[in-house]
Each structure stands twice: as structure tokens, then as C-alpha cells.
Design a protein around this motif. Structure first.
Motif, PDB file in Angstrom:
ATOM      1  N   GLU A 330      69.261  65.139  27.870  1.00 20.48           N
ATOM      2  CA  GLU A 330      70.090  64.337  26.957  1.00 20.48           C
ATOM      3  C   GLU A 330      70.526  63.029  27.627  1.00 20.48           C
ATOM      4  OE1 GLU A 330      73.209  66.154  24.668  1.00 20.48           O
ATOM      5  OE2 GLU A 330      72.317  68.141  24.866  1.00 20.48           O
ATOM      6  N   ILE A 331      70.892  63.108  28.908  1.00 16.96           N
ATOM      7  CA  ILE A 331      71.336  61.906  29.626  1.00 16.96           C
ATOM      8  C   ILE A 331      70.176  60.923  29.793  1.00 16.96           C
ATOM      9  CG2 ILE A 331      72.176  61.050  31.860  1.00 16.96           C
ATOM     10  CD1 ILE A 331      73.921  63.561  32.006  1.00 16.96           C
ATOM     11  N   GLU A 332      68.983  61.449  30.051  1.00 20.04           N
ATOM     12  CA  GLU A 332      67.808  60.572  30.166  1.00 20.04           C
ATOM     13  C   GLU A 332      67.537  59.854  28.846  1.00 20.04           C
ATOM     14  OE1 GLU A 332      64.761  63.192  31.556  1.00 20.04           O
ATOM     15  OE2 GLU A 332      65.601  63.309  33.586  1.00 20.04           O
ATOM     16  N   GLN A 333      67.769  60.548  27.737  1.00 18.69           N
ATOM     17  CA  GLN A 333      67.613  59.912  26.419  1.00 18.69           C
ATOM     18  C   GLN A 333      68.662  58.821  26.218  1.00 18.69           C
ATOM     19  OE1 GLN A 333      67.836  63.392  23.932  1.00 18.69           O
ATOM     20  NE2 GLN A 333      65.656  63.849  24.106  1.00 18.69           N
ATOM     21  N   LEU A 334      69.877  59.072  26.704  1.00 18.97           N
ATOM     22  CA  LEU A 334      70.923  58.051  26.638  1.00 18.97           C
ATOM     23  C   LEU A 334      70.546  56.838  27.476  1.00 18.97           C
ATOM     24  CD1 LEU A 334      74.164  60.241  26.980  1.00 18.97           C
ATOM     25  CD2 LEU A 334      73.342  59.104  24.915  1.00 18.97           C
ATOM     26  N   ASP A 335      70.001  57.096  28.661  1.00 19.37           N
ATOM     27  CA  ASP A 335      69.631  56.001  29.566  1.00 19.37           C
ATOM     28  C   ASP A 335      68.496  55.155  29.006  1.00 19.37           C
ATOM     29  OD1 ASP A 335      71.568  56.786  31.343  1.00 19.37           O
ATOM     30  OD2 ASP A 335      70.214  57.924  32.637  1.00 19.37           O
ATOM     31  N   ALA A 336      67.718  55.749  28.086  1.00 22.03           N
ATOM     32  CA  ALA A 336      66.597  55.010  27.489  1.00 22.03           C
ATOM     33  C   ALA A 336      67.052  54.087  26.357  1.00 22.03           C
ATOM     34  CB  ALA A 336      65.544  55.998  26.966  1.00 22.03           C
ATOM     35  N   LEU A 337      68.307  54.222  25.925  1.00 19.76           N
ATOM     36  CA  LEU A 337      68.816  53.375  24.842  1.00 19.76           C
ATOM     37  C   LEU A 337      68.987  51.938  25.309  1.00 19.76           C
ATOM     38  CD1 LEU A 337      71.652  55.670  23.409  1.00 19.76           C
ATOM     39  CD2 LEU A 337      69.440  55.198  22.326  1.00 19.76           C
ATOM     40  N   GLU A 338      68.712  50.999  24.418  1.00 19.09           N
ATOM     41  CA  GLU A 338      68.983  49.592  24.721  1.00 19.09           C
ATOM     42  C   GLU A 338      70.498  49.391  24.823  1.00 19.09           C
ATOM     43  OE1 GLU A 338      66.933  46.928  25.235  1.00 19.09           O
ATOM     44  OE2 GLU A 338      65.307  48.398  25.305  1.00 19.09           O
ATOM     45  N   PRO A 339      70.966  48.557  25.756  1.00 13.32           N
ATOM     46  CA  PRO A 339      72.404  48.303  25.846  1.00 13.32           C
ATOM     47  C   PRO A 339      72.930  47.734  24.533  1.00 13.32           C
ATOM     48  CG  PRO A 339      71.260  47.437  27.780  1.00 13.32           C
ATOM     49  CD  PRO A 339      70.201  47.843  26.798  1.00 13.32           C
ATOM     50  N   GLY A 340      73.909  48.378  23.966  1.00 13.14           N
ATOM     51  CA  GLY A 340      74.472  47.954  22.686  1.00 13.14           C
ATOM     52  C   GLY A 340      75.554  48.921  22.252  1.00 13.14           C
ATOM     53  N   PRO A 341      76.143  48.714  21.087  1.00 13.60           N
ATOM     54  CA  PRO A 341      77.214  49.596  20.610  1.00 13.60           C
ATOM     55  C   PRO A 341      76.798  51.067  20.583  1.00 13.60           C
ATOM     56  CG  PRO A 341      77.044  47.643  19.217  1.00 13.60           C
ATOM     57  CD  PRO A 341      75.882  47.595  20.148  1.00 13.60           C
ATOM     58  N   GLN A 342      75.549  51.322  20.147  1.00 13.75           N
ATOM     59  CA  GLN A 342      75.070  52.709  20.060  1.00 13.75           C
ATOM     60  C   GLN A 342      75.045  53.366  21.442  1.00 13.75           C
ATOM     61  OE1 GLN A 342      70.945  53.295  18.907  1.00 13.75           O
ATOM     62  NE2 GLN A 342      71.465  55.083  17.678  1.00 13.75           N
ATOM     63  N   ALA A 343      74.706  52.590  22.468  1.00 11.80           N
ATOM     64  CA  ALA A 343      74.637  53.132  23.827  1.00 11.80           C
ATOM     65  C   ALA A 343      76.009  53.616  24.282  1.00 11.80           C
ATOM     66  CB  ALA A 343      74.099  52.077  24.790  1.00 11.80           C
ATOM     67  N   ILE A 344      77.057  52.895  23.895  1.00  8.55           N
ATOM     68  CA  ILE A 344      78.425  53.305  24.236  1.00  8.55           C
ATOM     69  C   ILE A 344      78.848  54.503  23.389  1.00  8.55           C
ATOM     70  CG2 ILE A 344      80.856  52.634  24.008  1.00  8.55           C
ATOM     71  CD1 ILE A 344      80.112  49.883  25.038  1.00  8.55           C
ATOM     72  N   GLU A 345      78.647  54.396  22.098  1.00  9.91           N
ATOM     73  CA  GLU A 345      79.159  55.422  21.188  1.00  9.91           C
ATOM     74  C   GLU A 345      78.492  56.779  21.406  1.00  9.91           C
ATOM     75  OE1 GLU A 345      78.449  53.163  17.685  1.00  9.91           O
ATOM     76  OE2 GLU A 345      79.987  51.700  18.274  1.00  9.91           O
ATOM     77  N   GLN A 346      77.192  56.785  21.680  1.00  5.33           N
ATOM     78  CA  GLN A 346      76.505  58.061  21.911  1.00  5.33           C
ATOM     79  C   GLN A 346      76.925  58.691  23.239  1.00  5.33           C
ATOM     80  OE1 GLN A 346      72.325  58.437  21.173  1.00  5.33           O
ATOM     81  NE2 GLN A 346      72.399  57.248  19.277  1.00  5.33           N
ATOM     82  N   ARG A 347      77.201  57.853  24.226  1.00  9.48           N
ATOM     83  CA  ARG A 347      77.686  58.397  25.499  1.00  9.48           C
ATOM     84  C   ARG A 347      79.079  59.002  25.341  1.00  9.48           C
ATOM     85  NH1 ARG A 347      74.140  54.439  27.305  1.00  9.48           N
ATOM     86  NH2 ARG A 347      72.937  55.012  29.165  1.00  9.48           N
TER      87      ARG A 347
END
Length: 494
Positions: A330-347
Motif C-alpha cells: 500500500e505504501i509503495e502505491q502511495l509513493d507512486a502517486l504524483e505529488p498533489g492533493p491526492q498524495a496527501i489525502e490518501q496518506r
């Protein structure tokens, strides 16, 4: 000259084999030695990279040997010259691939070949520096990778590339062992990881709480500089951490056994609480106050038990490994997200999801908090000047949590500390300025409150400006220095 600095002696014992000790009392940040790579090149299972600069390539190859190259400059580089001549002479071409982003076993031969060519060119250095290196040949022979290396590297180089008159397959496998056991992963100029063999650095022993740090200078032919992270007394062993410092014990020990062929029994690994950091600690699912700790962290199969006196809940190491594996994906999937609002909110959602599963300072949650500390203030909708005080405080809280953990597991002047100190200065500065603007504090109190962000910037600049000036850390170091000077000037203008 820096190249002549050498503040170590080589010692030997049954546990470490050869290892380095300080030859004098060292202060934090002292340069201990520099080292140049005997060879550098792609890691195993890497996708096609330019053999000159290591940037990703797709369908661009060398005009001489037809192996991956991105430009005329890289084609004519010294880095590529050796294998280019070998492949051109033998008429061995890089076989086209359908997916240029997938791992390519064809490149597995490049770094061993470069070691072999360097052996021919520098026989004295080979005999003195690489010949004594450990290869764990017997253990490697029992692994599937041995057969893969035999086919993809030994037979390929000796038979297909017609190098049998120069090297035999036993030597090639020895080189593969030297690289597997002794090489280190380094970022290339293009930002993609490659591996290098540094003969002096390879002698440094391992400890999960290191007392030395190293930096790679890309602009100086990948020279490595090794510094003391903390004060070190004469005769004390110099320790690197061979694995990622923030991994929990069970993952660190598995990695070290698999890749470096030893079971770590350092004080951190031997302590169920990881020296009080709780990087491995789970919450008990059967009682409110208990936590789960391994009954014997040096036994990979030991059970995990609740610490509460009246709770008898326990679970197996297999179940813990399975849990860590699921969350790591799950964390690797988070790390693959482009930096943006979604990257913060999903974390943030992931932190909430596992709040009742892991100790708040567990490695996996801490890695998410470290990412959030870097994202808050840097992405659309969450820029630093529009963050409410509550989010500024959250960014500062995460920075302090990471720094407090680093105090224990990587004490002293590490890259990660430098980057976290830089991140911490911003929320501290904005919180102070917001309070001043709201009339909650006066000018003298504002000046006092800004002393901490100034110190954060000073420490960050000192640590990070040792890094290669073109690296993200080196660039951040320069920015930290400039920001510190600007903040000092703004205080003086008050």
C-alpha cells in the motif's frame, strides 16, 4: 588534498573479518577518507539504461556496439568504452525488447564486465583491494541467482563474447560474488540507482546504528566521501548501516541475511523496542493498553506477545511478516502517486486506517509521516503560505517525530536529518509570523521564536552542502543557506 585524508586503520576479527577503526579521535562531521569506485554500472534486473549516464532509454543504441546509449556524448564516454569494444569485436548486439521499462537481464553482465576490465587495467589495485573481499561462494551456489549468473553473465561473457582467453567462468562468478556482497547502491547523475564497488568503504562493518555517513560526488567521477556522523574515539569501529535505517528489525534482518549473508545481532536488533523507538511495535488487538513485541527479535521465528500483564494474546512471526508485506505494498502505491492533493489525502487516510494496528512510531507509519512532512507546503492546495496553523503544526509534529527517531537510530549528521531540519524550519517560521500578525506576540518574542528556524536552516545547510551540488540534497543545502541569510536579514530589519 582531500584524496590524501585517511583517518582509519584496518583491523580483523572472527566476527567482521576485516573492518575499519578510527586512527584518532574524530569530531562529528570530520572527513575520514575518500574512495574512488573500482567499477560502477547497472544493478541486476534493471530496465534498459544508457550505459554512459544511466538515464532510461528506449530504442536508442550505440552506433558501434548497438547497446543502449542515449547520446553521442555518452557513446564516446570512457564509461562505455570498455564494453563497447568487447561487444563490437564479438559482434554481440543488445537484443530488442518489447517493454523498455521492464527489467532487462541483458544488462546484468555490464558491471561484472567492467570489474573484469578494471582488473586487467589495474592489476595491483585488484590484488590489494578486491582479491581479499568476501564472496560467500558456497552460500551463493545454493541460490537460484547462481544459475542465472552462470547463464546471463559467466557463459555470456566467456562464450558468447569470446572472452575465454582473458577470463574463466570461475573468475566471473567470483566477481559476481564480490559485487553482490560488497557493492553499494548509489544514485546516478540522472537520479536512477546503480551500483558501485568502493574498496575502502566495503571494509566498514555494519551496525543498525551507524557512526559514519557517506556522500557520492557525481561531478567527481562518483567519488565517495566518508564522514563521522558523531564524535568517534580512537580505536572505535567505523560502522555503516548496510540497509535502510527506518526499516523495522524483522525486515532489516531478512534483507541482511538474504543480500549480505549474515544475521545482525547489534544492540538495536537485539532490543524488542528497537532502543525505545518502537519502529517494530504493533498494537494489541485484544486489549486497550498492550503492545505486541517479539519475544526474541534475534530469532526470526519467535512469537510476538502482548506486554499487558493480564493479556495473553500472541501471534506468529509469519503473521507479522504477512501484515508488513500487505501494508508495504500500500505504501509503495502511495509513493507512486504524483505529488498533489491526492498524495496527501490518501496518506492521511492510510494513517487513520492503521492507527489501531501499529504503534504511532512504527516504521511504516513513520515513513508515511516523513512523506507528509515533505508534501505539506509543497503541493497545490497545500502551499506553505496557505496552510492553516493546524496543518503547520502537523507538519512540524511529523518533522520532530522523524528527527527524534533519527537521534536514536542514525545519530548525528545524516542526509535524512538535514532534509528534515530543512522541512521543519518552514512551519516554525510561519507559525511565529502568523502569531505576530495576529497580535498574539510582540516583536521581541517573534525574534526569539525565529531563532529555532534559523538554527534548523544553519544545521541543514552544514549537513547538506557536503552533498553533490547537483543532487537534490546538495541543492536543498544551498537553498537552506540562502534562506537562513534572508531570515536573519529580515529579523535585523524589524
Amino acid at each position: 588534498m582531500a584524496e590524501l585524508i585517511s583517518h582509519y586503520n584496518i583491523a580483523q576479527n572472527d566476527k567482521y573479518g576485516r573492518y575499519l577503526v578510527a586512527d584518532k579521535d574524530l569530531d562529528s562531521g570530520d572527513l575520514i577518507f575518500t574512495d574512488t569506485p573500482f567499477a560502477i554500472g547497472p544493478k541486476p534486473d534493471t530496465p534498459p539504461l544508457c550505459l554512459g549516464c544511466y538515464c532510461p532509454v528506449a530504442n536508442t543504441v550505440c552506433s558501434q556496439c548497438s547497446w543502449p546509449i542515449c547520446s553521442d556524448e555518452c557513446e564516446s564516454s570512457l564509461q562505455h568504452a570498455g564494453e563497447c569494444e568487447v561487444f563490437s569485436t564479438a559482434k554481440v548486439r543488445f537484443q530488442p525488447v518489447e517493454d523498455w521499462t521492464a527489467s532487462s537481464p541483458q544488462l546484468d553482465c555490464i558491471t561484472p564486465l567492467r570489474v573484469l576490465l578494471a582488473k586487467e587495467k589495474h592489476p595491483e589495485r585488484w590484488a590489494l583491494e578486491l582479491e581479499p573481499m568476501e564472496t560467500h561462494t558456497e552460500a551463493r551456489q545454493k541460490r537460484p541467482t547462481w544459475d542465472a549468473d552462470q547463464i546471463n553473465i559467466a557463459e555470456f561473457l566467456v562464450d558468447h563474447c569470446k572472452l575465454g582467453h582473458r577470463f574463466d567462468k570461475v573468475l566471473v562468478q567470483r566477481v559476481c560474488g564480490i559485487l553482490e556482497v560488497n557493492s553499494v547502491e548509489v544514485p546516478s547523475r540522472a537520479g536512477f540507482s546503480v551500483r558501485a564497488i568502493y574498496p575502502k568503504l566495503a571494509i566498514a562493518a555494519h551496525n543498525c546504528v551507524p557512526n559514519i555517513v557517506h556522500t557520492i560526488l557525481h561531478s567527481n567521477n562518483y567519488q565517495v566521501q566518508v564522514f563521522s556522523a558523531v564524535p568517534i574515539k580512537l580505536g572505535v569501529s567505523l560502522h555503516l548501516c548496510y540497509t535502510y535505517a527506518l526499516y523495522p528489525t524483522i525486515i532489516r534482518r531478512d534483507y541482511l541475511l538474504e543480500s549480505k549473508f549474515f544475521s545482525c545481532d547489534c544492540p538495536r536488533c537485539a532490543d524488542p523496542t528497537e532502543l525505545g523507538t518502537h519502529l517494530s511495535t504493533l498494537k494489541c488487538s485484544k486489549c486497550d493498553n498492550g503492545v505486541l513485541l517479539p519475544s526474541n527479535p534475534l530469532d526470526n521465528e519467535s512469537s510476538w506477545k502482548c506486554t499487558e500483564k493480564n493479556c495473553e494474546f500472541k501471534t506468529s512471526s509469519v503473521a507479522v511478516r504477512k501484515l508488513l508485506g500487505v501494508v508495504q505494498v500500500e505504501i509503495e502505491q502511495l509513493d507512486a502517486l504524483e505529488p498533489g492533493p491526492q498524495a496527501i489525502e490518501q496518506r492521511e487516510a492510510t494513517l487513520k486506517k492503521y492507527k489501531s494496528v501499529f504503534h504511532p512510531r512504527h516504521s511504516l507509519l513513520l515513513s508515511i509521516k516523513q512523506s507528509l512532512a515533505q508534501l505539506y507546503g509543497r503541493v497545490e492546495g497545500y502551499s506553505i503560505d496557505e496552510l492553516p496553523d493546524l496543518m503547520l503544526e502537523r507538519k512540524a509534529e511529523f518533522c520532530r517525530l522523524v528527527l527524534k527517531t533519527l537521534d536514536v537510530i542514525t545519530p548525528g549528521e545524516s542526509r535524512m536529518r538535514g532534509m528534515m531540519l530543512y522541512e521543519l524550519h518552514a512551519p516554525l517560521m510561519f507559525l511565529a509570523k502568523n502569531e505576530y500578525a495576529a497580535g498574539l506576540i510582540g516583536q521581541d518574542k517573534l525574534k526569539e521564536r525565529l531563532e529555532e528556524p534559523i538554527q534548523c536552516l544553519a544545521d541543514a545547510a552544514r549537513i547538506l552542502m557536503r552533498e553533490d551540488p547537483q543532487s537534490p540534497e546538495g541543492i536543498t543545502g544551498m537553498i537552506a543557506k540562502q534562506s537562513m541569510e534572508q531570515l536573519k536579514a529580515s529579523i535585523e530589519a524589524l
